[in-house]
Design an enzyme around this catalytic site. Structure first.
Site, PDB file in Angstrom:
ATOM      1  N   GLU A 300       0.827  -1.208   0.000  1.00 17.15           N
ATOM      2  CA  GLU A 300       0.000   0.000   0.000  1.00 17.15           C
ATOM      3  C   GLU A 300       0.858   1.253   0.000  1.00 17.15           C
ATOM      4  O   GLU A 300       0.675   2.157  -0.816  1.00 17.15           O
ATOM      5  CB  GLU A 300      -0.926   0.002   1.215  1.00 17.15           C
ATOM      6  N   ASP A 304       1.246   4.034  -2.979  1.00 16.54           N
ATOM      7  CA  ASP A 304       0.826   5.424  -2.815  1.00 16.54           C
ATOM      8  C   ASP A 304       1.902   6.403  -3.260  1.00 16.54           C
ATOM      9  O   ASP A 304       1.609   7.402  -3.943  1.00 16.54           O
ATOM     10  CB  ASP A 304       0.456   5.696  -1.353  1.00 16.54           C
ATOM     11  N   SER A 561      -7.088   1.909  -4.052  1.00 16.96           N
ATOM     12  CA  SER A 561      -5.877   2.475  -3.453  1.00 16.96           C
ATOM     13  C   SER A 561      -5.032   3.208  -4.481  1.00 16.96           C
ATOM     14  O   SER A 561      -4.335   4.165  -4.145  1.00 16.96           O
ATOM     15  CB  SER A 561      -5.015   1.364  -2.851  1.00 16.96           C
TER      16      SER A 561
END
Length: 644
Positions: A300, A304, A561
């Site tokens: 994650e 990002d 995400s």
């Protein structure tokens, strides 16, 4: 379902209380169902001392909503005139009337004034009292509850009462009806990251050319999304500005931490204009740590930063890594995001929330400092790629948090969140194995925090096989269903009324529905979604087949995400251009976006199935799968540059 566990503002008490209450007292909170993991044991000894905390109702929440809509409306003469931190705190502090009336009630019931104090953030009145005193004060009974998985005990009541005249002055009281989640008990997380990994497709695995040569053009964007593909999809030019204070904020938690080695590999392969060693500015919250070793890198966090840096560079990012490693290794709290909000707003800060990690953390290796309150300035744009099911948290908890997002909007902050990766379903644990709601598990389960009307929620798309990113349309993602639907708590926002009505007139799904606010008439008449709820997502962006480096290796990743930081990065770029000519940041953007759907690439194909149904379908205009569509950066930039 969990939302039914808490009923706020009931007009009269139901059932028989062991301790009678005056006629002017009403139920303030009631737990309708005892969670399955807890057992009610014996009555609490009347001599036991309870640390009581009364949360006071904030002032001017309705006025705050109206003010945010005014300064965010492109037609308003006050557009872009954001408030300072001090102005926001002053606007929402509990009124002196609220403080005085609640204190007077306590003193009239025998709680001496010298026993009562007000918290430093002015949000609570606090005192210690015996169980006998509190039971008489609140017309309730306190019990010991035992958690079946751990054997640990907690003190709570089934319901409690307050004077009718004070209901509007009291938010909630603890100890109350809530049962703490227990540390160290293995269970399915109610909060999750919005991403998943998959192997590189065979076409990439078989090729012997370096990835930088292979993916140095847009010919394979239908197979693997790189920064070049994203630029082509949304017409994003290379950045040239880096105004101090305009760094992109990215929230991370649950032990997902980026690796600098992964960042360096990604930069050298796909974004060579970004120097090796470039890294986000760390603002650690409550003992959090970052970066980590490449072997422990979280997908994650790697995603990002790798997907957003090429868009915002030469601007930097700020990493809000949250919660100490002891908690995040096994996050067993149903609450989420509050410790982060505490850190950026001291007036929000509270040490008593029973759903969030408490600090100092008494566990071995836990963070021993005090809960961090108001230690950081909020960023101008914040990206959040985590969430859970709206049904998993009390309404009061979510409304208080949603009001905090409103306050950030008043200060000119844009908060962008992922819509979820489960279509119209919820996720994890309660209330049924299918994650859907209702007695038969057929009612759609909206997302948290995506349904808060003061957030910009981003759904997911992908580029079909054989498509050209420069001329072909994306469609709703198919490898997972993009989250979307209608809240059971919040009403449909004014800024989206016309867009949603247009959707129903063009593409009504034909499902039975109900009309509910705060879960007041949930699933009535066999309905499976709330027709008048806040509709989401607002927009969409690419969310599948994204190439990143994780644990030192190239891999594909998918999930909303990916979509959230893409849109957040675009807003950061727009802020750069506005700040360069002396204008304010864009702040809460939804009213502008819904007023100008022409600045988006409309997505008209796909759906978000779940609960044994097809879910909703993409359609012309706004839809509950891809929102208004994907961004067209030049059109968005021109629009916001035309505003004051």
């Amino acid at each position: 379902m969990r939302l039914s566990h808490v009923l706020l503002g009931t007009a009269a008490a139901a059932g028989v209380l062991a301790s009678p209450t005056p006629n002017d007292y009403v139920v303030h909170e009631r737990r309708a169902v005892l969670p399955r993991s807890w057992t009610e044991e014996k009555r609490l000894d009347k001599a036991s001392i309870l640390p009581m905390r009364i949360g006071l109702t904030q002032s001017n929440l309705d006025r705050g909503h109206d003010l945010l809509m005014e300064i965010s409306d492109p037609r308003s003469s006050r557009y872009g005139q954001h408030l300072s931190v001090e102005e926001v705190h002053s606007l929402f502090a509990p009124s002196q009337e609220t403080v005085d009336r609640v204190r007077a009630w306590l003193e009239s019931e025998g709680i001496a004034g010298d026993r009562i104090s007000q918290s430093s953030n002015e949000q609570f009145l606090q005192f210690d009292a015996s169980a006998a005193e509190v039971e008489r004060l609140l017309g309730t009974e306190y019990y010991l509850y035992t958690h079946q998985g751990s054997g640990k005990s907690h003190i709570a009541c089934r319901e409690y009462h307050v004077p009718h005249s004070l209901q509007r002055h009291i938010d909630y009281i603890t100890p109350g009806i809530k049962l703490l989640e227990v540390e160290g008990v293995k269970k399915a997380r109610s909060i999750e990251k919005r991403s998943f990994r998959s192997p590189l497709p065979p076409i990439l695995e078989r090729l012997t050319l370096p990835l930088s040569e292979l993916l140095g053009n847009t010919l394979l964007c239908d197979v693997a999304i790189t920064p070049l593909c994203i630029s082509a999809l949304y017409n994003i030019t290379r950045g040239s500005k880096a105004t101090k204070g305009n760094e992109l904020g990215i929230f991370e938690d649950l032990g997902d931490v980026y690796s600098q080695e992964d960042l360096n590999l990604f930069f050298s392969t796909f974004a060579q204009q970004i120097p090796q060693g470039t890294h986000p500015i760390l603002k650690a919250v409550d003992g959090a740590q970052a970066p980590t070793s490449v072997t422990n890198a979280g997908p994650e966090s790697d995603l990002d930063f790798q997907i957003s840096y090429p868009i915002i560079w030469p601007q930097n990012s700020i990493l809000f890594q949250t919660d100490d490693p002891n908690y995040t290794a096994n996050y067993n709290f149903s609450g989420f995001l509050n410790t982060f909000l505490d850190a950026i707003d001291g007036s929000y800060c509270s040490e008593i929330s029973p759903l969030d990690p408490p600090y100092p953390n008494p566990a071995d290796g836990g963070y021993k400092g005090q809960l961090q309150c108001g230690v950081y300035q909020p960023p101008k744009v914040l990206s959040i790629s985590y969430g859970g099911a709206e049904a998993d948290l009390p309404i009061a908890y979510q409304r208080r948090q949603c009001a905090e997002w409103m306050k950030l909007g008043l200060q000119g902050v844009s908060v962008v969140v992922a819509s979820g990766d489960s279509g119209v379903e919820g996720r994890n644990g309660d209330p049924t194995p299918t994650e859907c709601l209702g007695t038969e598990g057929k009612v759609f389960a909206p997302d948290f925090p995506a349904t808060c009307p003061y957030l910009t929620t981003v759904g997911g798309t992908y580029l079909p096989l054989g498509a050209d990113p420069r001329k072909d349309e994306e469609v709703a993602v198919t490898s997972f269903p993009s989250g979307g639907g209608f809240s059971n708590i919040y009403e449909r926002a004014d800024y989206q009324q016309q867009a949603v009505e247009d959707y129903f007139s063009r593409a009504d799904p034909g499902y039975p529905f109900y009309e509910s606010v705060d879960n007041s008439s949930f699933a009535e008449n066999g309905g499976i979604y709330n027709r008048i709820g806040r509709a989401y997502p607002d927009v969409a962006a690419i969310a599948d087949n994204v190439v990143i480096f994780n644990k030192g290796m190239p891999t594909l990743i998918g999930g909303t995400s990916a979509a959230a930081p893409v849109f957040a990065a675009i807003l950061t770029r727009i802020n750069e251009e506005r700040l360069a000519v002396g204008k304010s940041t864009v702040g809460f953007v939804n009213p502008v976006l819904y007023a100008h759907p022409e600045v988006f690439n409309d997505i008209t194909q796909g759906s978000n199935p779940g609960c044994g149904m097809q879910g909703f379908s993409a359609a012309t205009g706004w839809d509950p799968v891809t929102g208004l569509g994907t961004p067209n950066y030049p059109a968005l930039l021109d629009l916001f540059m035309s505003l004051p």
